[in-house]
Design an enzyme around this catalytic site. Sequence first.
Site, PDB file in Angstrom:
ATOM      1  N   LYS A 141      -1.021  -7.272   6.074  1.00 14.02           N
ATOM      2  CA  LYS A 141      -1.741  -8.500   5.784  1.00 14.02           C
ATOM      3  C   LYS A 141      -3.012  -8.153   5.024  1.00 14.02           C
ATOM      4  O   LYS A 141      -3.725  -7.210   5.388  1.00 14.02           O
ATOM      5  CB  LYS A 141      -2.077  -9.183   7.111  1.00 14.02           C
ATOM      6  CG  LYS A 141      -2.816 -10.479   6.977  1.00 14.02           C
ATOM      7  CD  LYS A 141      -1.864 -11.648   6.915  1.00 14.02           C
ATOM      8  CE  LYS A 141      -2.612 -12.954   6.686  1.00 14.02           C
ATOM      9  NZ  LYS A 141      -1.707 -13.975   6.118  1.00 14.02           N
ATOM     10  N   PHE A 142      -3.312  -8.897   3.975  1.00 11.72           N
ATOM     11  CA  PHE A 142      -4.597  -8.734   3.304  1.00 11.72           C
ATOM     12  C   PHE A 142      -5.627  -9.519   4.109  1.00 11.72           C
ATOM     13  O   PHE A 142      -5.505 -10.730   4.289  1.00 11.72           O
ATOM     14  CB  PHE A 142      -4.520  -9.257   1.861  1.00 11.72           C
ATOM     15  CG  PHE A 142      -5.838  -9.136   1.139  1.00 11.72           C
ATOM     16  CD1 PHE A 142      -6.264  -7.904   0.658  1.00 11.72           C
ATOM     17  CD2 PHE A 142      -6.665 -10.243   0.964  1.00 11.72           C
ATOM     18  CE1 PHE A 142      -7.495  -7.773   0.010  1.00 11.72           C
ATOM     19  CE2 PHE A 142      -7.889 -10.118   0.311  1.00 11.72           C
ATOM     20  CZ  PHE A 142      -8.304  -8.886  -0.163  1.00 11.72           C
ATOM     21  N   VAL A 180     -17.520  11.600   1.530  1.00  9.26           N
ATOM     22  CA  VAL A 180     -18.569  11.567   0.501  1.00  9.26           C
ATOM     23  C   VAL A 180     -19.886  11.048   1.089  1.00  9.26           C
ATOM     24  O   VAL A 180     -20.956  11.601   0.849  1.00  9.26           O
ATOM     25  CB  VAL A 180     -18.121  10.679  -0.685  1.00  9.26           C
ATOM     26  CG1 VAL A 180     -19.249  10.501  -1.696  1.00  9.26           C
ATOM     27  CG2 VAL A 180     -16.878  11.245  -1.363  1.00  9.26           C
ATOM     28  N   LYS A 191       0.816  -1.215   0.000  1.00  8.19           N
ATOM     29  CA  LYS A 191       0.000   0.000   0.000  1.00  8.19           C
ATOM     30  C   LYS A 191       0.852   1.268   0.000  1.00  8.19           C
ATOM     31  O   LYS A 191       1.805   1.385   0.764  1.00  8.19           O
ATOM     32  CB  LYS A 191      -0.918   0.022   1.235  1.00  8.19           C
ATOM     33  CG  LYS A 191      -1.946  -1.112   1.224  1.00  8.19           C
ATOM     34  CD  LYS A 191      -2.783  -1.135   2.476  1.00  8.19           C
ATOM     35  CE  LYS A 191      -3.830  -0.027   2.477  1.00  8.19           C
ATOM     36  NZ  LYS A 191      -4.814  -0.235   3.590  1.00  8.19           N
ATOM     37  N   ARG A 196     -11.427  14.806   6.959  1.00  3.16           N
ATOM     38  CA  ARG A 196     -12.272  15.722   6.176  1.00  3.16           C
ATOM     39  C   ARG A 196     -13.690  15.197   6.210  1.00  3.16           C
ATOM     40  O   ARG A 196     -13.946  14.116   6.733  1.00  3.16           O
ATOM     41  CB  ARG A 196     -11.780  15.712   4.733  1.00  3.16           C
ATOM     42  CG  ARG A 196     -11.684  14.268   4.232  1.00  3.16           C
ATOM     43  CD  ARG A 196     -11.431  14.179   2.767  1.00  3.16           C
ATOM     44  NE  ARG A 196     -11.011  12.848   2.348  1.00  3.16           N
ATOM     45  CZ  ARG A 196     -11.805  11.851   2.020  1.00  3.16           C
ATOM     46  NH1 ARG A 196     -13.113  11.998   2.066  1.00  3.16           N
ATOM     47  NH2 ARG A 196     -11.330  10.686   1.646  1.00  3.16           N
ATOM     48  N   GLU A 223      -7.243   3.660   8.102  1.00  2.00           N
ATOM     49  CA  GLU A 223      -6.738   5.032   7.941  1.00  2.00           C
ATOM     50  C   GLU A 223      -7.771   5.997   8.503  1.00  2.00           C
ATOM     51  O   GLU A 223      -8.905   5.613   8.798  1.00  2.00           O
ATOM     52  CB  GLU A 223      -6.477   5.344   6.463  1.00  2.00           C
ATOM     53  CG  GLU A 223      -7.722   5.291   5.602  1.00  2.00           C
ATOM     54  CD  GLU A 223      -7.536   5.937   4.221  1.00  2.00           C
ATOM     55  OE1 GLU A 223      -6.547   6.666   4.016  1.00  2.00           O
ATOM     56  OE2 GLU A 223      -8.412   5.734   3.370  1.00  2.00           O
ATOM     57  N   ARG A 232     -23.741   6.210  -4.973  1.00  2.00           N
ATOM     58  CA  ARG A 232     -22.979   7.252  -5.673  1.00  2.00           C
ATOM     59  C   ARG A 232     -23.334   7.174  -7.158  1.00  2.00           C
ATOM     60  O   ARG A 232     -23.125   6.140  -7.793  1.00  2.00           O
ATOM     61  CB  ARG A 232     -21.477   7.020  -5.517  1.00  2.00           C
ATOM     62  CG  ARG A 232     -21.006   7.091  -4.085  1.00  2.00           C
ATOM     63  CD  ARG A 232     -19.479   7.095  -4.057  1.00  2.00           C
ATOM     64  NE  ARG A 232     -19.006   7.004  -2.687  1.00  2.00           N
ATOM     65  CZ  ARG A 232     -17.774   7.300  -2.312  1.00  2.00           C
ATOM     66  NH1 ARG A 232     -16.891   7.697  -3.201  1.00  2.00           N
ATOM     67  NH2 ARG A 232     -17.404   7.188  -1.054  1.00  2.00           N
TER      68      ARG A 232
HETATM   69  P1  ADP Z   1     -14.627   8.895   0.792  1.00  2.00           P
HETATM   70  O1  ADP Z   1     -13.827   8.019   1.684  1.00  2.00           O
HETATM   71  O2  ADP Z   1     -15.031  10.208   1.348  1.00  2.00           O
HETATM   72  O3  ADP Z   1     -15.702   8.171   0.165  1.00  2.00           O
HETATM   73  P2  ADP Z   1     -12.992   8.777  -1.566  1.00  2.00           P
HETATM   74  O4  ADP Z   1     -11.827   7.912  -1.258  1.00  2.00           O
HETATM   75  O5  ADP Z   1     -14.022   8.291  -2.507  1.00  2.00           O
HETATM   76  O6  ADP Z   1     -13.613   9.342  -0.242  1.00  2.00           O
HETATM   77  O7  ADP Z   1     -12.441  10.169  -2.073  1.00  2.00           O
HETATM   78  C1  ADP Z   1     -13.259  11.294  -2.191  1.00  2.00           C
HETATM   79  C2  ADP Z   1     -12.639  12.220  -3.167  1.00  2.00           C
HETATM   80  O8  ADP Z   1     -11.357  12.606  -2.734  1.00  2.00           O
HETATM   81  C3  ADP Z   1     -12.441  11.608  -4.537  1.00  2.00           C
HETATM   82  O9  ADP Z   1     -12.638  12.645  -5.456  1.00  2.00           O
HETATM   83  C4  ADP Z   1     -11.000  11.144  -4.524  1.00  2.00           C
HETATM   84  O10 ADP Z   1     -10.504  11.098  -5.833  1.00  2.00           O
HETATM   85  C5  ADP Z   1     -10.376  12.217  -3.674  1.00  2.00           C
HETATM   86  N1  ADP Z   1      -9.217  11.730  -2.916  1.00  2.00           N
HETATM   87  C6  ADP Z   1      -9.233  10.895  -1.867  1.00  2.00           C
HETATM   88  N2  ADP Z   1      -7.994  10.689  -1.375  1.00  2.00           N
HETATM   89  C7  ADP Z   1      -7.161  11.419  -2.141  1.00  2.00           C
HETATM   90  C8  ADP Z   1      -5.739  11.644  -2.150  1.00  2.00           C
HETATM   91  N3  ADP Z   1      -4.916  11.076  -1.272  1.00  2.00           N
HETATM   92  N4  ADP Z   1      -5.250  12.479  -3.089  1.00  2.00           N
HETATM   93  C9  ADP Z   1      -6.060  13.056  -3.989  1.00  2.00           C
HETATM   94  N5  ADP Z   1      -7.396  12.896  -4.014  1.00  2.00           N
HETATM   95  C10 ADP Z   1      -7.943  12.087  -3.123  1.00  2.00           C
HETATM   96  P1  ADP Z   2      -7.847   4.560   0.293  1.00  2.00           P
HETATM   97  O1  ADP Z   2      -6.959   5.616   0.826  1.00  2.00           O
HETATM   98  O2  ADP Z   2      -7.659   4.311  -1.150  1.00  2.00           O
HETATM   99  O3  ADP Z   2      -9.261   4.768   0.717  1.00  2.00           O
HETATM  100  P2  ADP Z   2      -7.773   2.353   2.244  1.00  2.00           P
HETATM  101  O4  ADP Z   2      -6.597   1.939   3.043  1.00  2.00           O
HETATM  102  O5  ADP Z   2      -8.859   3.052   2.952  1.00  2.00           O
HETATM  103  O6  ADP Z   2      -7.296   3.216   1.003  1.00  2.00           O
HETATM  104  O7  ADP Z   2      -8.355   1.061   1.524  1.00  2.00           O
HETATM  105  C1  ADP Z   2      -9.359   1.113   0.544  1.00  2.00           C
HETATM  106  C2  ADP Z   2     -10.026  -0.244   0.434  1.00  2.00           C
HETATM  107  O8  ADP Z   2      -9.069  -1.264   0.085  1.00  2.00           O
HETATM  108  C3  ADP Z   2     -10.646  -0.733   1.719  1.00  2.00           C
HETATM  109  O9  ADP Z   2     -11.930  -0.225   1.911  1.00  2.00           O
HETATM  110  C4  ADP Z   2     -10.638  -2.240   1.508  1.00  2.00           C
HETATM  111  O10 ADP Z   2     -11.700  -2.646   0.678  1.00  2.00           O
HETATM  112  C5  ADP Z   2      -9.344  -2.476   0.766  1.00  2.00           C
HETATM  113  N1  ADP Z   2      -8.252  -2.764   1.720  1.00  2.00           N
HETATM  114  C6  ADP Z   2      -7.333  -1.907   2.186  1.00  2.00           C
HETATM  115  N2  ADP Z   2      -6.475  -2.509   3.044  1.00  2.00           N
HETATM  116  C7  ADP Z   2      -6.883  -3.793   3.141  1.00  2.00           C
HETATM  117  C8  ADP Z   2      -6.415  -4.948   3.856  1.00  2.00           C
HETATM  118  N3  ADP Z   2      -5.345  -4.904   4.654  1.00  2.00           N
HETATM  119  N4  ADP Z   2      -7.080  -6.109   3.706  1.00  2.00           N
HETATM  120  C9  ADP Z   2      -8.159  -6.183   2.883  1.00  2.00           C
HETATM  121  N5  ADP Z   2      -8.636  -5.157   2.189  1.00  2.00           N
HETATM  122  C10 ADP Z   2      -8.016  -3.971   2.289  1.00  2.00           C
HETATM  123 MG    MG Z   3      -9.929   4.771   2.665  1.00  2.00          MG
END
Ligand code: ADP
Ligand code: ADP
Ligand code: MG
Length: 460
Positions: free
Chosen positions: A201-202, A298, A158, A295, A291, A341
């Site tokens: 870990k996944f 959505v 990641k 903010r 994480e 959405r």
């Molecule tokens: P939420 O968890 O609120 O549903 P999303 O992950 O779908 O959020 O992200 C919401 C918006 O923020 C999307 O337009 C996504 O592309 C943008 N976004 C989220 N994280 C980042 C990042 N680290 N850098 C740039 N844009 C981000």
């Molecule tokens: P983002 O910043 O893109 O939102 P997250 O860490 O929140 O990244 O992960 C986004 C999605 O990816 C999670 O909602 C889950 O579906 C999957 N994911 C992330 N980490 C794991 C994990 N360790 N094991 C299984 N699924 C994961």
């Molecule tokens: Mg996330």
Amino acid sequence: MFEKILVANRGEIAVRIIRACKELNIRTVAVYSEADANSMHVQMADEAICIGKGASSDSYLRIDRIISAAEIADVDAIHPGYGFLSENAHFADVCENCKIRFIGPSSQAMNLLENKATSRALAKKAGVPVPPGSDGLIENEQEALKIAQKIGYPVMIKAIAGGGGRGMRVAHNDVSLIKGYHTARTEAEKCFGNSAVYIEKFIENPHHIEFQILGDNKGNIIHLGERDCSIQRRNQKIVEETPSPLIENKFKDLRKKMGKAAIRLAEVAHYTSAGTVEFIVDDNGNFYFLEVNKRVQVEHPITEEVTGIDIVRQQILIAMGEPLRISQSDVTFKGHAIECRINAEDPFDDFRPSPGRIEMYYAPGGRGVRVDSHAYAGYTIPPHYDSLIGKLITYGKDRREAMDKMARALGEYMITGVKTTIPFELAIMQDPNFRRGVYTTNFIEQLLGGPRRDLIEEKI
Ligand code: ADP
Ligand code: ADP
Ligand code: MG
């Protein structure tokens, strides 16, 4: 009391924030790119200032231009929405240095939770469980192999700066680990300008369950319950609901436990404003921190529907220095809410983005139906930004009623001229497993008739 707020965003969330300001009798300033001249947020705000060309890097990401606009319009505060600059601690700092209130957590809290690696470390410190994984960054293939060996496959590589489901890869063996390590880094460098990765870990058969947090400047922190966001396509949420069927039907005590963990983490970060603590939950009810989204999220409206608390209004009041007037025991949950959405994408063509002119537009209504959108008939969706054109939220006395209303409202929603995800979401509402509330983040791949694409790609 704020008299004027600048909204440093666009689309549905800018509209949502302007609505909250109007209800508080606060004047609003929109900033917009040349591509957004006809956008709804520009029409709705009291004033509007163009800040550059269509590309985000020339407009919504330009701190200098946004601050200049704020100075010219003489605003008290800036609301960053989500995405763009919303989680940028430097931007929050610049606002404060210019005596403009940043509506969000302090830059100190943002720095503590700056990326997935620092947040993971802080969660550990707070005694909040994290998935087994690397202690810090993974700098080379050997380190990656060593960690994978230690925690066992499958693992996830990641990007610490990742967001929107990008910069992560699943690996099931050494070969796919090495490949995933490089592809995750390359993608992260391209999307976030930061190639740093770590490994965890996944968690198999995962459920994504997150908690909404509110904290004021007096140290009060409460949670507003959970949202189940396991209906995802390529790690991007598409349907969300609250309460979580997994918690309601299987692990009733998790709400209290996870809510407490979320608050503990927010406390060690001295978190203020609205935020979301994301977790992954396995089939046995073990939960792991993912994480913090620093903010407004959505999917915040579903929480508003079941708690009766206006989260954006709370963000503004907290930024003005008001104490929270709600204690944890005041927070009650009533009924059930679901959000879909609505993306301008073609679900019959691998969800290819479908920007362009909306010809006809009719939004559903009636009891228990809420539409948060900036779309209208004749509006042209620009190609520069994400494809979210609206959110459909339904509320019912129970899950069944919320689902039935959602199916009815999706059927009523008429958008022509561009393709949308509406037919796909209608299929989800009719799926027997979804209706039973039995699903994991693998749901959509299963619905589309195949195992997860990212798993196949990495499984050599
Ligand atoms: P939420 O968890 O609120 O549903 P999303 O992950 O779908 O959020 O992200 C919401 C918006 O923020 C999307 O337009 C996504 O592309 C943008 N976004 C989220 N994280 C980042 C990042 N680290 N850098 C740039 N844009 C981000
Ligand atoms: P983002 O910043 O893109 O939102 P997250 O860490 O929140 O990244 O992960 C986004 C999605 O990816 C999670 O909602 C889950 O579906 C999957 N994911 C992330 N980490 C794991 C994990 N360790 N094991 C299984 N699924 C994961
Ligand atoms: Mg996330």
